[in-house]
Design an enzyme around this catalytic site. Structure first.
Site, PDB file in Angstrom:
ATOM      1  N   HIS A   1      49.192  45.080  31.731  1.00 41.83           N
ATOM      2  CA  HIS A   1      49.113  44.554  32.887  1.00 41.83           C
ATOM      3  C   HIS A   1      48.776  46.015  34.074  1.00 41.83           C
ATOM      4  O   HIS A   1      49.419  46.638  34.317  1.00 41.83           O
ATOM      5  CB  HIS A   1      50.648  44.059  33.644  1.00 41.83           C
ATOM      6  CG  HIS A   1      50.572  43.531  34.910  1.00 41.83           C
ATOM      7  ND1 HIS A   1      50.776  42.212  34.975  1.00 41.83           N
ATOM      8  CD2 HIS A   1      50.291  44.099  36.282  1.00 41.83           C
ATOM      9  CE1 HIS A   1      50.695  42.076  36.409  1.00 41.83           C
ATOM     10  NE2 HIS A   1      50.524  42.963  37.046  1.00 41.83           N
TER      11      HIS A   1
ATOM     12  N   HIS B   1      46.039  46.623  37.291  1.00 40.74           N
ATOM     13  CA  HIS B   1      44.889  46.210  38.127  1.00 40.74           C
ATOM     14  C   HIS B   1      43.899  47.279  38.345  1.00 40.74           C
ATOM     15  O   HIS B   1      44.074  48.407  38.562  1.00 40.74           O
ATOM     16  CB  HIS B   1      45.613  46.225  39.349  1.00 40.74           C
ATOM     17  CG  HIS B   1      46.283  45.010  39.615  1.00 40.74           C
ATOM     18  ND1 HIS B   1      46.091  43.551  40.205  1.00 40.74           N
ATOM     19  CD2 HIS B   1      47.654  44.849  39.130  1.00 40.74           C
ATOM     20  CE1 HIS B   1      47.027  43.045  39.858  1.00 40.74           C
ATOM     21  NE2 HIS B   1      48.001  43.748  39.415  1.00 40.74           N
TER      22      HIS B   1
ATOM     23  N   HIS C   1      50.864  36.086  37.942  1.00 39.94           N
ATOM     24  CA  HIS C   1      51.772  36.855  38.757  1.00 39.94           C
ATOM     25  C   HIS C   1      52.835  36.052  39.080  1.00 39.94           C
ATOM     26  O   HIS C   1      52.420  34.796  40.088  1.00 39.94           O
ATOM     27  CB  HIS C   1      51.532  37.513  39.838  1.00 39.94           C
ATOM     28  CG  HIS C   1      50.707  38.900  39.525  1.00 39.94           C
ATOM     29  ND1 HIS C   1      49.700  39.032  38.866  1.00 39.94           N
ATOM     30  CD2 HIS C   1      51.167  40.179  39.894  1.00 39.94           C
ATOM     31  CE1 HIS C   1      49.191  40.308  38.877  1.00 39.94           C
ATOM     32  NE2 HIS C   1      50.071  41.171  39.515  1.00 39.94           N
TER      33      HIS C   1
ATOM     34  N   GLU D   1      57.958  37.881  40.681  1.00 42.65           N
ATOM     35  CA  GLU D   1      58.030  39.425  41.163  1.00 42.65           C
ATOM     36  C   GLU D   1      58.662  39.173  42.442  1.00 42.65           C
ATOM     37  O   GLU D   1      59.913  39.895  42.749  1.00 42.65           O
ATOM     38  CB  GLU D   1      56.568  40.111  41.561  1.00 42.65           C
ATOM     39  CG  GLU D   1      56.601  41.440  41.853  1.00 42.65           C
ATOM     40  CD  GLU D   1      55.019  41.943  42.127  1.00 42.65           C
ATOM     41  OE1 GLU D   1      54.372  41.058  42.388  1.00 42.65           O
ATOM     42  OE2 GLU D   1      54.979  43.188  42.360  1.00 42.65           O
TER      43      GLU D   1
ATOM     44  N   ASP E   1      50.866  48.276  36.360  1.00 42.75           N
ATOM     45  CA  ASP E   1      50.587  47.793  37.501  1.00 42.75           C
ATOM     46  C   ASP E   1      49.498  48.650  38.521  1.00 42.75           C
ATOM     47  O   ASP E   1      48.515  48.037  38.227  1.00 42.75           O
ATOM     48  CB  ASP E   1      51.743  47.330  38.512  1.00 42.75           C
ATOM     49  CG  ASP E   1      51.695  46.074  39.245  1.00 42.75           C
ATOM     50  OD1 ASP E   1      50.652  45.253  38.851  1.00 42.75           O
ATOM     51  OD2 ASP E   1      52.497  45.729  40.181  1.00 42.75           O
ATOM     52  N   ASP E   2      50.004  49.413  39.341  1.00 39.45           N
ATOM     53  CA  ASP E   2      48.882  50.087  39.955  1.00 39.45           C
ATOM     54  C   ASP E   2      49.478  51.630  39.977  1.00 39.45           C
ATOM     55  O   ASP E   2      50.130  51.919  41.182  1.00 39.45           O
ATOM     56  CB  ASP E   2      48.975  49.529  41.514  1.00 39.45           C
ATOM     57  CG  ASP E   2      48.725  47.910  41.448  1.00 39.45           C
ATOM     58  OD1 ASP E   2      47.776  47.539  41.201  1.00 39.45           O
ATOM     59  OD2 ASP E   2      49.696  47.194  41.584  1.00 39.45           O
TER      60      ASP E   2
HETATM   61  N1  ADE Z   1      47.823  43.249  43.289  1.00 40.36           N
HETATM   62  C1  ADE Z   1      48.132  44.546  42.654  1.00 40.36           C
HETATM   63  N2  ADE Z   1      49.258  44.638  42.322  1.00 40.36           N
HETATM   64  C2  ADE Z   1      49.924  43.750  42.684  1.00 40.36           C
HETATM   65  C3  ADE Z   1      51.334  43.355  42.473  1.00 40.36           C
HETATM   66  N3  ADE Z   1      52.190  44.231  42.207  1.00 40.36           N
HETATM   67  N4  ADE Z   1      51.537  41.884  42.969  1.00 40.36           N
HETATM   68  C4  ADE Z   1      50.932  40.976  43.155  1.00 40.36           C
HETATM   69  N5  ADE Z   1      49.237  41.341  43.287  1.00 40.36           N
HETATM   70  C5  ADE Z   1      49.169  42.559  43.350  1.00 40.36           C
HETATM   71 ZN    ZN Z   2      49.998  43.303  39.114  1.00 38.47          ZN
END
Ligand code: ADE
Ligand code: ZN
Length: 334
Positions: free
Chosen positions: A18, A20, A198, A201, A279-280
């Site tokens: 996961h 992005h 997703h 969350e 994630d990011d």
């Molecule tokens: N796009 C990038 N990061 C995200 C996240 N944590 N939740 C939803 N969309 C995303």
């Molecule tokens: Zn994500």
């Protein structure tokens, strides 16, 4: 756990499901492109140069603003190289990234194939040079709505194959319902793509149940809100759904106040298939090494637990069986 043990855990080989693509762009990379192209990015960066955001919805808007500088296939190729170098530096041997045609060159879906070729060429070079394997999951953006998701699913279906292996959805979970996107997920499934979305969350446990029942996904991005619903945990176990858990992201965005409050350890012990991702990472000041170190420190996870988590991730990877066997072999012999 002592420092030497943590050091060893940090350096274990890793599988990440996961990540992005745009969210992996280092702030310096985005800033340099903005300067080169004379694009103003007011409000994207903090004074110290990191990404600046107040909360989840603000994070999504800063994220989208940053993607405005990614205007050519070459930009995406360079981004791919940069993110794979970072993954490899964190001992990641196999990674899947969420790629949104909506962010490629300002959303010109007609150019999708050119972007995809550039990304794939960069990934092939990285695999040759560093041994790291990347596969792509075409991703629609929930708050852009179901109609735009259909166009994105069409991009996914047209390019489905050995490299684009999945279809997913990110974006603001508070907008609409999972079932609003069933048409797109059905189109992707019919094209042979594997599915993730997703859920759980920000939405409650019901959003995770909806994802499984209304979209038929085999994996869920985050899914942590399922922790409050024992019957749902049983459903996830029964259906063999794998959660792409991103603990550092959840703490950075305030889903949980700290890692000790995070349900990943409870869900794993209960038998839910959990995996670990970032994630990011530059947005959340994390890396895969940091995630492993923090999990080991907080929950006492040892190398055997991480080996188990990586085997779970390999089993749930959206790739062909030959690639799966190759990754498993690398894991076992590392
Ligand atoms: N796009 C990038 N990061 C995200 C996240 N944590 N939740 C939803 N969309 C995303
Ligand atoms: Zn994500």
């Amino acid at each position: 756990m002592n420092e030497e043990q943590l050091h060893r855990i940090e350096r274990l080989p890793k599988v990440e499901l996961h990540l992005h693509h745009e969210g992996a762009a280092p702030p310096a990379f985005i800033r340099a492109l903005a300067q080169k192209k004379s694009i103003g990015l007011d409000g994207v960066f903090a004074p110290d140069g990191s990404y600046a955001f107040r909360d989840f919805v603000h994070f999504l808007s800063v994220y989208e603003a940053a993607t405005q500088v990614l205007r050519t296939p070459e930009d995406y190729a360079r981004l791919t190289t940069a993110l794979l170098e970072e993954c490899a530096a964190n001992d990641v041997i196999y990674v899947e990234s969420f790629i949104s045609p909506e962010f490629c060159g300002g959303g010109d879906l007609a150019a999708w194939r050119e972007y995809l070729h550039a990304i794939q060429d960069a990934a092939d070079a990285a695999e040759r040079d560093m041994g790291i394997i990347l596969r792509g999951i075409v991703t629609c953006i929930r708050h852009f709505g179901p109609e735009r998701a259909k166009a994105t699913a069409r991009c996914a279906a047209e390019t489905a194959g050995d490299w684009i292996t999945g279809f997913g959805m990110g974006g603001d979970e508070n907008m609409g319902q999972q079932k609003d996107f069933a048409y797109s997920f059905d189109m992707a499934r019919e094209a042979g793509l594997q599915l993730t979305t997703h859920a759980g969350e920000w939405g409650g446990a019901q959003s995770v149940r909806d994802a499984v029942q209304d979209l038929g996904v085999e994996r869920i991005g985050h899914g942590v809100q399922a922790a409050s619903d024992p019957a749902l945990l049983d459903l996830l176990i029964e259906k063999g759904v794998t959660l792409e858990v991103c603990p550092g992201s959840n703490v950075a965005l305030g889903v949980y106040p700290d890692l000790a409050s995070h349900p990943i350890d409870m869900m794993r012990k209960r038998g839910v298939k959990v995996t670990v991702s970032t994630d990011d990472p530059p947005f959340f000041h994390t890396t895969m090494r940091t995630e492993y170190r923090n999990l080991a420190q907080t929950f006492g996870w040892d190398a055997e637990v991480f080996a188990d988590i990586n085997r779970t991730a390999v089993a749930a990877a959206f790739c062909d069986e030959q690639t799966r066997a190759r990754v498993l072999e690398k894991l076992e012999h590392a």
